[in-house]
Design an enzyme around this catalytic site. Structure first.
Site, PDB file in Angstrom:
ATOM      1  N   SER A 110       0.834  -1.211   0.000  1.00 27.87           N
ATOM      2  CA  SER A 110       0.000   0.000   0.000  1.00 27.87           C
ATOM      3  C   SER A 110       0.857   1.245   0.000  1.00 27.87           C
ATOM      4  CB  SER A 110      -0.833   0.083   1.270  1.00 27.87           C
ATOM      5  OG  SER A 110      -1.476  -1.085   1.553  1.00 27.87           O
ATOM      6  N   HIS A 119      -1.601  -2.922  -6.866  1.00 29.25           N
ATOM      7  CA  HIS A 119      -2.248  -2.563  -5.607  1.00 29.25           C
ATOM      8  C   HIS A 119      -3.760  -2.709  -5.730  1.00 29.25           C
ATOM      9  CE1 HIS A 119      -3.206   0.554  -2.303  1.00 29.25           C
ATOM     10  NE2 HIS A 119      -3.087  -0.650  -1.806  1.00 29.25           N
ATOM     11  N   GLU A 169      -4.117  -0.251  -8.866  1.00 26.32           N
ATOM     12  CA  GLU A 169      -3.053   0.694  -9.195  1.00 26.32           C
ATOM     13  C   GLU A 169      -1.850  -0.124  -9.681  1.00 26.32           C
ATOM     14  OE1 GLU A 169      -3.648   4.560  -6.289  1.00 26.32           O
ATOM     15  OE2 GLU A 169      -2.829   2.760  -5.366  1.00 26.32           O
ATOM     16  N   ASN A 179      -4.289   5.984  -1.644  1.00 28.29           N
ATOM     17  CA  ASN A 179      -3.974   6.123  -0.217  1.00 28.29           C
ATOM     18  C   ASN A 179      -3.438   7.500   0.133  1.00 28.29           C
ATOM     19  OD1 ASN A 179      -4.915   3.653   0.478  1.00 28.29           O
ATOM     20  ND2 ASN A 179      -2.917   2.649   0.528  1.00 28.29           N
TER      21      ASN A 179
HETATM   22  N1  CAA Z   1     -15.734  -9.887   0.127  1.00 32.05           N
HETATM   23  C1  CAA Z   1     -16.373 -10.211  -1.003  1.00 32.05           C
HETATM   24  N2  CAA Z   1     -17.497  -9.594  -1.428  1.00 32.05           N
HETATM   25  C2  CAA Z   1     -18.025  -8.642  -0.653  1.00 32.05           C
HETATM   26  C3  CAA Z   1     -17.423  -8.258   0.576  1.00 32.05           C
HETATM   27  C4  CAA Z   1     -16.239  -8.939   0.963  1.00 32.05           C
HETATM   28  N3  CAA Z   1     -15.592  -8.647   2.079  1.00 32.05           N
HETATM   29  N4  CAA Z   1     -18.175  -7.280   1.134  1.00 32.05           N
HETATM   30  C5  CAA Z   1     -19.195  -7.049   0.292  1.00 32.05           C
HETATM   31  N5  CAA Z   1     -19.095  -7.854  -0.775  1.00 32.05           N
HETATM   32  C6  CAA Z   1     -19.976  -7.876  -1.934  1.00 32.05           C
HETATM   33  C7  CAA Z   1     -21.354  -8.345  -1.638  1.00 32.05           C
HETATM   34  O1  CAA Z   1     -21.476  -9.745  -1.744  1.00 32.05           O
HETATM   35  C8  CAA Z   1     -22.167  -7.627  -2.681  1.00 32.05           C
HETATM   36  O2  CAA Z   1     -22.054  -8.325  -3.908  1.00 32.05           O
HETATM   37  P1  CAA Z   1     -23.252  -8.335  -4.997  1.00 32.05           P
HETATM   38  O3  CAA Z   1     -23.560  -6.904  -5.320  1.00 32.05           O
HETATM   39  O4  CAA Z   1     -22.658  -9.108  -6.147  1.00 32.05           O
HETATM   40  O5  CAA Z   1     -24.391  -9.014  -4.352  1.00 32.05           O
HETATM   41  C9  CAA Z   1     -21.463  -6.294  -2.855  1.00 32.05           C
HETATM   42  O6  CAA Z   1     -20.126  -6.507  -2.391  1.00 32.05           O
HETATM   43  C10 CAA Z   1     -22.126  -5.200  -2.052  1.00 32.05           C
HETATM   44  O7  CAA Z   1     -22.134  -5.613  -0.677  1.00 32.05           O
HETATM   45  P2  CAA Z   1     -23.298  -5.277   0.394  1.00 32.05           P
HETATM   46  O8  CAA Z   1     -24.609  -5.095  -0.338  1.00 32.05           O
HETATM   47  O9  CAA Z   1     -23.225  -6.267   1.506  1.00 32.05           O
HETATM   48  O10 CAA Z   1     -22.823  -3.968   1.082  1.00 32.05           O
HETATM   49  P3  CAA Z   1     -22.588  -2.546   0.495  1.00 32.05           P
HETATM   50  O11 CAA Z   1     -23.467  -2.239  -0.672  1.00 32.05           O
HETATM   51  O12 CAA Z   1     -22.617  -1.706   1.718  1.00 32.05           O
HETATM   52  O13 CAA Z   1     -21.095  -2.626  -0.066  1.00 32.05           O
HETATM   53  C11 CAA Z   1     -18.780  -2.344   0.183  1.00 32.05           C
HETATM   54  C12 CAA Z   1     -20.014  -3.018   0.736  1.00 32.05           C
HETATM   55  C13 CAA Z   1     -18.480  -2.894  -1.217  1.00 32.05           C
HETATM   56  C14 CAA Z   1     -17.621  -2.698   1.113  1.00 32.05           C
HETATM   57  C15 CAA Z   1     -19.038  -0.794   0.089  1.00 32.05           C
HETATM   58  O14 CAA Z   1     -19.481  -0.328   1.325  1.00 32.05           O
HETATM   59  C16 CAA Z   1     -17.811  -0.008  -0.315  1.00 32.05           C
HETATM   60  O15 CAA Z   1     -17.493   0.122  -1.497  1.00 32.05           O
HETATM   61  N6  CAA Z   1     -17.100   0.576   0.694  1.00 32.05           N
HETATM   62  C17 CAA Z   1     -15.874   1.331   0.465  1.00 32.05           C
HETATM   63  C18 CAA Z   1     -14.722   0.377   0.377  1.00 32.05           C
HETATM   64  C19 CAA Z   1     -13.438   1.084   0.088  1.00 32.05           C
HETATM   65  O16 CAA Z   1     -13.331   2.296  -0.011  1.00 32.05           O
HETATM   66  N7  CAA Z   1     -12.367   0.286  -0.049  1.00 32.05           N
HETATM   67  C20 CAA Z   1     -11.027   0.798  -0.272  1.00 32.05           C
HETATM   68  C21 CAA Z   1     -10.294   0.830   1.040  1.00 32.05           C
HETATM   69  S1  CAA Z   1      -8.667   1.488   0.837  1.00 32.05           S
HETATM   70  C22 CAA Z   1      -7.729   0.148   0.491  1.00 32.05           C
HETATM   71  O17 CAA Z   1      -8.152  -0.989   0.473  1.00 32.05           O
HETATM   72  C23 CAA Z   1      -6.311   0.463   0.139  1.00 32.05           C
HETATM   73  C24 CAA Z   1      -5.306   0.233   1.160  1.00 32.05           C
HETATM   74  O18 CAA Z   1      -4.179  -0.059   0.773  1.00 32.05           O
HETATM   75  C25 CAA Z   1      -5.520   0.505   2.593  1.00 32.05           C
END
Ligand code: CAA
Length: 285
Positions: free
Chosen positions: A121, A142, A154, A192
């Site tokens: 990251s 990434h 990325e 990030n």
């Molecule tokens: N693993 C696999 N699939 C998942 C999951 C997981 N942990 N969590 C959710 N899903 C899937 C669900 O099964 C669902 O799939 P379908 O649409 O095919 O049915 C879909 O994602 C949507 O899930 P939910 O309806 O349960 O929940 P939601 O609509 O609230 O979405 C979320 C959940 C996708 C996490 C959404 O809230 C989101 O996009 N959040 C922001 C996440 C984000 O910003 N991530 C980046 C973090 S920074 C990073 O990772 C970089 C680093 O280096 C630190």
């Protein structure tokens, strides 16, 4: 000429590694997941199984599809199993010494033309590449959490990478159903660098007593149209990761926006890491 990617290795089966293994297997590649710690290997397998179960439960995947995907993944504790891989993605903890040691080993084990990718990251990909005899084939890939859901990869290119490597890896990302963006080897890359300043700022607002966790989350979700508020997102990423990435960004940039808010260190010390430990800013069943 760009090679065909048929076999992949993923080293480290934590939240990200398990998710990345799922992404490759879903795209039809044969995947070898390597994890030296037997407990972590079982947790990684469990994470992957639950993710596929969720997809089956939502009608997005058939039982047969799940079995096919699982059938393409082999779990092992041996790096030697990566000898034939076209691409290997490293997803071990963000400790430079671990990464350098691993890449030196991968360099010995893997084919000379294999792509060696790091999911780091925030650490410099160039320094990781320099521990190998083939820095031209080392790249950053990434992924974002949850890896099976988030579209972005990325692609981090270094000044010692072969011409065409970034394009080859961007094509691989597309094969995985992802959207690649190519970025230079600067701390935090793009996402990030911007996201962690915002998350850290949210922790500072909390410490200043401006508003409560649930209210800040609701404000950013319902007022700024984000899928989740900053505290829910930090819990998803893991507070240990948030803290580490802020710390690296701060060391690198000396930009105070990245100096980790004291509450982050306190929570990490207390073991309140977010979803993976059952409690962070929120509690999880
Ligand atoms: N693993 C696999 N699939 C998942 C999951 C997981 N942990 N969590 C959710 N899903 C899937 C669900 O099964 C669902 O799939 P379908 O649409 O095919 O049915 C879909 O994602 C949507 O899930 P939910 O309806 O349960 O929940 P939601 O609509 O609230 O979405 C979320 C959940 C996708 C996490 C959404 O809230 C989101 O996009 N959040 C922001 C996440 C984000 O910003 N991530 C980046 C973090 S920074 C990073 O990772 C970089 C680093 O280096 C630190």
């Amino acid at each position: 000429m760009a090679r065909a990617f048929r076999t992949a290795g993923v080293v480290g089966l934590g939240t990200m590694g398990a998710g990345i293994a799922e992404v490759f297997a879903r795209a039809g590649l044969e995947v070898t997941g390597v994890e030296v710690d037997p407990g972590a290997l079982e947790r990684g397998r469990g994470h992957l199984t639950r993710s596929l179960d969720r997809a089956v439960g939502r009608g997005r995947l058939t039982e047969a599809g799940r079995a096919e995907i699982m059938g393409r993944i082999t779990f092992t504790d041996s790096l030697a199993a990566l000898a034939g891989a076209d691409v290997v993605v490293e997803a071990i903890p963000e400790v430079m010494d671990y990464k350098r040691a691993l890449f030196a080993d991968l360099d010995r084990v893997c084919r000379p033309d294999a792509v060696l990718a790091t999911n780091t990251s925030s650490l410099p990909v160039t320094a990781i590449a320099a521990t190998t005899s083939r820095p031209g084939r080392v790249v950053g890939m990434h992924f974002f959490n949850p890896a099976p859901v988030m579209r972005l990869v990325e692609v981090v290119h270094t000044m010692v990478a072969e011409d065409g490597l970034a394009a080859e890896v961007a094509e691989l990302a597309r094969l995985l159903g992802k959207t690649p963006v190519t970025v230079g080897d600067r701390a935090g890359f793009v996402v990030n660098r911007l996201l962690l300043a915002y998350l850290n700022h949210a922790a500072t607002l909390l410490e200043q007593g401006v508003a409560a966790v649930g209210d800040i989350d609701a404000a950013m979700r319902d007022g700024a149209g984000l899928p989740m508020g900053p505290f829910a997102l930090m819990d998803l990423i893991g507070l240990d990761v948030v803290y580490e990435v802020c710390e690296v960004l701060f060391q690198e940039t000396r930009d105070r926006r990245h100096a980790p808010a004291p509450i982050l260190r306190e929570m990490v010390t207390a073991g309140l890491l977010g979803r993976k430990s059952g409690r962070g800013f929120h509690a999880y069943g």
